[in-house]
Design a protein around this motif. Sequence first.
Motif, PDB file in Angstrom:
ATOM      1  N   ASP A 106       0.588  -1.179  -0.198  1.00  0.00           N
ATOM      2  CA  ASP A 106      -0.127   0.583  -0.364  1.00  0.00           C
ATOM      3  C   ASP A 106       0.894   1.450  -0.313  1.00  0.00           C
ATOM      4  O   ASP A 106       0.281   2.846   0.360  1.00  0.00           O
ATOM      5  N   ARG A 107       2.527   0.915   0.179  1.00  0.00           N
ATOM      6  CA  ARG A 107       2.650   2.025   0.280  1.00  0.00           C
ATOM      7  C   ARG A 107       3.747   2.534  -1.421  1.00  0.00           C
ATOM      8  O   ARG A 107       4.067   3.747  -2.108  1.00  0.00           O
ATOM      9  N   LEU A 108       3.245   1.758  -2.240  1.00  0.00           N
ATOM     10  CA  LEU A 108       4.327   2.139  -3.938  1.00  0.00           C
ATOM     11  C   LEU A 108       3.340   1.991  -4.604  1.00  0.00           C
ATOM     12  O   LEU A 108       2.157   0.892  -4.001  1.00  0.00           O
ATOM     13  N   THR A 109       3.382   1.680  -6.076  1.00  0.00           N
ATOM     14  CA  THR A 109       2.791   1.988  -7.028  1.00  0.00           C
ATOM     15  C   THR A 109       3.250   1.790  -8.306  1.00  0.00           C
ATOM     16  O   THR A 109       4.137   2.205  -8.878  1.00  0.00           O
ATOM     17  N   MET A 110       3.685   0.116  -9.080  1.00  0.00           N
ATOM     18  CA  MET A 110       4.103   0.207 -10.808  1.00  0.00           C
ATOM     19  C   MET A 110       3.149  -0.123 -10.914  1.00  0.00           C
ATOM     20  O   MET A 110       2.497  -0.662 -11.780  1.00  0.00           O
ATOM     21  N   ALA A 111       3.573   1.062 -12.250  1.00  0.00           N
ATOM     22  CA  ALA A 111       2.312   1.588 -13.908  1.00  0.00           C
ATOM     23  C   ALA A 111       3.545   0.434 -14.858  1.00  0.00           C
ATOM     24  O   ALA A 111       4.405   0.202 -14.982  1.00  0.00           O
ATOM     25  N   TRP A 112       2.640  -1.129 -14.823  1.00  0.00           N
ATOM     26  CA  TRP A 112       2.511  -1.872 -16.123  1.00  0.00           C
ATOM     27  C   TRP A 112       1.727  -2.545 -16.258  1.00  0.00           C
ATOM     28  O   TRP A 112       0.511  -3.083 -15.106  1.00  0.00           O
ATOM     29  N   PRO A 113       1.578  -2.680 -17.453  1.00  0.00           N
ATOM     30  CA  PRO A 113       2.447  -2.334 -18.713  1.00  0.00           C
ATOM     31  C   PRO A 113       2.373  -1.437 -19.369  1.00  0.00           C
ATOM     32  O   PRO A 113       1.410  -0.656 -18.923  1.00  0.00           O
ATOM     33  N   VAL A 114       3.704  -0.403 -19.297  1.00  0.00           N
ATOM     34  CA  VAL A 114       3.237   0.807 -20.066  1.00  0.00           C
ATOM     35  C   VAL A 114       2.660   0.946 -20.748  1.00  0.00           C
ATOM     36  O   VAL A 114       1.448   2.022 -20.492  1.00  0.00           O
ATOM     37  N   ASP A 115       2.871   0.376 -22.150  1.00  0.00           N
ATOM     38  CA  ASP A 115       1.568   0.619 -23.476  1.00  0.00           C
ATOM     39  C   ASP A 115      -0.209   0.756 -22.887  1.00  0.00           C
ATOM     40  O   ASP A 115      -0.529   0.807 -23.334  1.00  0.00           O
ATOM     41  N   GLN A 116       0.045  -0.698 -21.936  1.00  0.00           N
ATOM     42  CA  GLN A 116      -1.653  -0.138 -21.830  1.00  0.00           C
ATOM     43  C   GLN A 116      -2.068   0.827 -21.023  1.00  0.00           C
ATOM     44  O   GLN A 116      -3.237   0.842 -21.500  1.00  0.00           O
ATOM     45  N   ILE A 117      -1.341   1.194 -19.855  1.00  0.00           N
ATOM     46  CA  ILE A 117      -1.827   2.043 -19.572  1.00  0.00           C
ATOM     47  C   ILE A 117      -1.800   3.095 -20.353  1.00  0.00           C
ATOM     48  O   ILE A 117      -3.158   3.734 -20.117  1.00  0.00           O
ATOM     49  N   MET A 118      -1.447   3.151 -21.306  1.00  0.00           N
ATOM     50  CA  MET A 118      -1.486   4.291 -22.303  1.00  0.00           C
ATOM     51  C   MET A 118      -3.019   3.898 -23.259  1.00  0.00           C
ATOM     52  O   MET A 118      -3.493   4.879 -23.554  1.00  0.00           O
ATOM     53  N   ALA A 119      -2.378   3.013 -23.306  1.00  0.00           N
ATOM     54  CA  ALA A 119      -4.331   2.526 -24.354  1.00  0.00           C
ATOM     55  C   ALA A 119      -5.188   2.827 -23.440  1.00  0.00           C
ATOM     56  O   ALA A 119      -6.165   2.899 -24.493  1.00  0.00           O
ATOM     57  N   GLN A 120      -5.182   2.708 -22.006  1.00  0.00           N
ATOM     58  CA  GLN A 120      -6.316   3.148 -21.272  1.00  0.00           C
ATOM     59  C   GLN A 120      -6.734   4.457 -21.429  1.00  0.00           C
ATOM     60  O   GLN A 120      -7.857   4.262 -21.642  1.00  0.00           O
ATOM     61  N   LEU A 121      -5.789   5.032 -21.734  1.00  0.00           N
ATOM     62  CA  LEU A 121      -5.895   6.574 -21.468  1.00  0.00           C
ATOM     63  C   LEU A 121      -7.106   7.141 -22.942  1.00  0.00           C
ATOM     64  O   LEU A 121      -7.660   7.642 -22.860  1.00  0.00           O
ATOM     65  N   PHE A 122      -5.734   6.687 -23.567  1.00  0.00           N
ATOM     66  CA  PHE A 122      -6.881   6.960 -25.211  1.00  0.00           C
ATOM     67  C   PHE A 122      -8.097   6.818 -25.155  1.00  0.00           C
ATOM     68  O   PHE A 122      -9.304   6.865 -25.575  1.00  0.00           O
ATOM     69  N   THR A 123      -8.098   5.046 -24.585  1.00  0.00           N
ATOM     70  CA  THR A 123     -10.084   4.754 -24.468  1.00  0.00           C
ATOM     71  C   THR A 123     -10.656   5.302 -23.724  1.00  0.00           C
ATOM     72  O   THR A 123     -11.837   5.609 -24.017  1.00  0.00           O
ATOM     73  N   LYS A 124     -10.201   6.448 -22.754  1.00  0.00           N
ATOM     74  CA  LYS A 124     -10.850   7.018 -21.842  1.00  0.00           C
ATOM     75  C   LYS A 124     -11.377   8.405 -22.343  1.00  0.00           C
ATOM     76  O   LYS A 124     -12.350   8.789 -22.507  1.00  0.00           O
ATOM     77  N   ILE A 125     -10.252   8.903 -23.518  1.00  0.00           N
ATOM     78  CA  ILE A 125     -10.689   9.671 -24.629  1.00  0.00           C
ATOM     79  C   ILE A 125     -11.233   9.627 -25.733  1.00  0.00           C
ATOM     80  O   ILE A 125     -11.753  10.822 -26.298  1.00  0.00           O
TER      81      ILE A 125
END
Lengths: 401, 226
Positions: free
Chosen positions: A246-265
Amino acid sequence: MSLLGMVLRSLRQHLLSTVITSCSIALAGGLILSVWTIKDQANQAFVGVHSGFDAVLGIRSSKLQLVLNAIFHVEASPGNLAWQDYLDIREHPGVSQALPIAVGDNYRGYRLVGTLPDILSQVAYREASTYQVAPGGRWMDPQRREAVLGSFAAQQLGLKVGDTFHPYHGLLFDESKQHAETYVVVGELEPSNSPADRVIWIPLAGLQKMSGHDPKTATDISAVLIKLNQPQAGFRMDMMINKQGDRLTMAWPVDQIMAQLFTKIGWFDKVLTLVAYLVAVVAAGGILAGLYNTMEERRRDIAILRSLGARRRVIFGTVVMESSLIAFFGSILSLVIHTAIFIVAAKMIRQQTGVVLNLWQWHPSLIWTPIGMTLIGTFAGCIPAFKAYRTPVAENLTPLS
Amino acid sequence: MGLLEIHQLEKGFFTPEGHHQKILDIRSFSMNSGQQLGLRGQSGSGKTTFLHMIAGIIQPDAGQILLDGHPMHALSEARRDQVRASTVGYIFQTFNLLAGFTCLENVHLGMRFGSQQNPERAVSLLEQVGLQDRMHYRPSQLSVGQQQRVAIARALANSPRLVLADEPTGNLDPSLAEEALSLIRTLCTENNAALLLVSHDQGILDQFQPCLDLREINRAGQGGGS
């Protein structure tokens, strides 16, 4: 005289109307092309940018914020990690490479990123592409106050090897917050067409120990860029860090996180596409109305042509050809408008994110949109053409005895 | 068989009140190849309607029109257009030139829809009507007399078997009218085209032998329309 010649003459006779309707088609086509090409290219470009890393480790926060901050260098850092966190993750068996970065200063709006230069030089930011220092420069010495500039930052700031500068505190440029330290530019990166182009790279320790920074956090870092040994390690680390911790965040996989951004917008480009379609419909309506209105004044000309032996279908065909040509000219012009919009948009995106869009990249819409717009124009011409088709000859060959 | 054979031709129109009014009822009319015939017709006598039916622009209610062997009364509209394009030259009182086109282009259009496309003939015709130095002028840049000469050249562009002239001198002053008439007759003779000219101008009609009066061949008498 050919039918095409007759149609071209008619277009010239109604030049103002021809130009205006062609421009409206061009605007619609240009908008449609721009929305599709920029959307798809931006999507591919942002999703494709990972700077050679699979994941980003940061303080507990949004994954998207971590990626934007550590990979795209556009978002504020959500907070700092302890140096020990970096050491721990570096030793994790699933990690093949870990690169700590620290942010928090800028020079005239261009972000300073503190890092370990040796690792940076070994990272393949794209397949088989590592960052290269341009001839005449070298990598910075981690023990000195030296900087290597991304190509775009160097170009915009006008700095070259041997120049010096004083960093400013914060990620936004504020002239009153100048640090005392002087950094020397020792190298400039070759263009990588990646967010790294708009960053000023300095040694990690230099940023951590910059005057005015809290000495208690002098060993803290902003994020750790991680390359995994194998994808399965990502699942295990995601479980360990994100779900169990509950202290750290690992953003993985990077490309999917960006893809989610495009899905949101995604709704946004749907709205843009809808607007472009509406402009196309209005433009087609413009052709229809423009031609339909001129049919009244052309009744006599049509009757004369019929008296010379022109068949009804020839008259119909010339009007449809006329509307098709208006739309065709507009479609050609739409490529010019698209080019202009694309250049401006690409420049803005590069300035803001470092991501480069390629005007010359092929997209199917570049052929289908002009064809589609021309077809729309052709269909729009059918109604005035039908009116021309029905023009009575005898009544319009004035005067009647 | 003559160039033009007409039998039992009838044409009428519905008045605004809904009554059918017969304006043409011609038992028999004929012309031979190369013949030049004047036809007297007062305003409203149906002479333009008569010419339009010969040209296939409008259809008769009854009767037969054989033009160069083509049964114009029975042909489809598209076929009549085709026959008109290749067989008929039409000269109008108001010239009916296309304003957006040059003289030469107007004459080209006269042969555009027919069987022959001969740009040299268009130039030659304009030279014959004395407009060799005005070929690239637009109609609005020409005098009234010059415009009528372009119309004459256009009517002959497709080498027609029959030239129909509807009050061709109606908009010209007397000296120009004489000149235009002479030109029409000369060119028709040179091109072996028959000429049917309708007019109400006695001075023009006096030059034709024979000269018919539409009232004499039209049993419907004085009509109420065109």
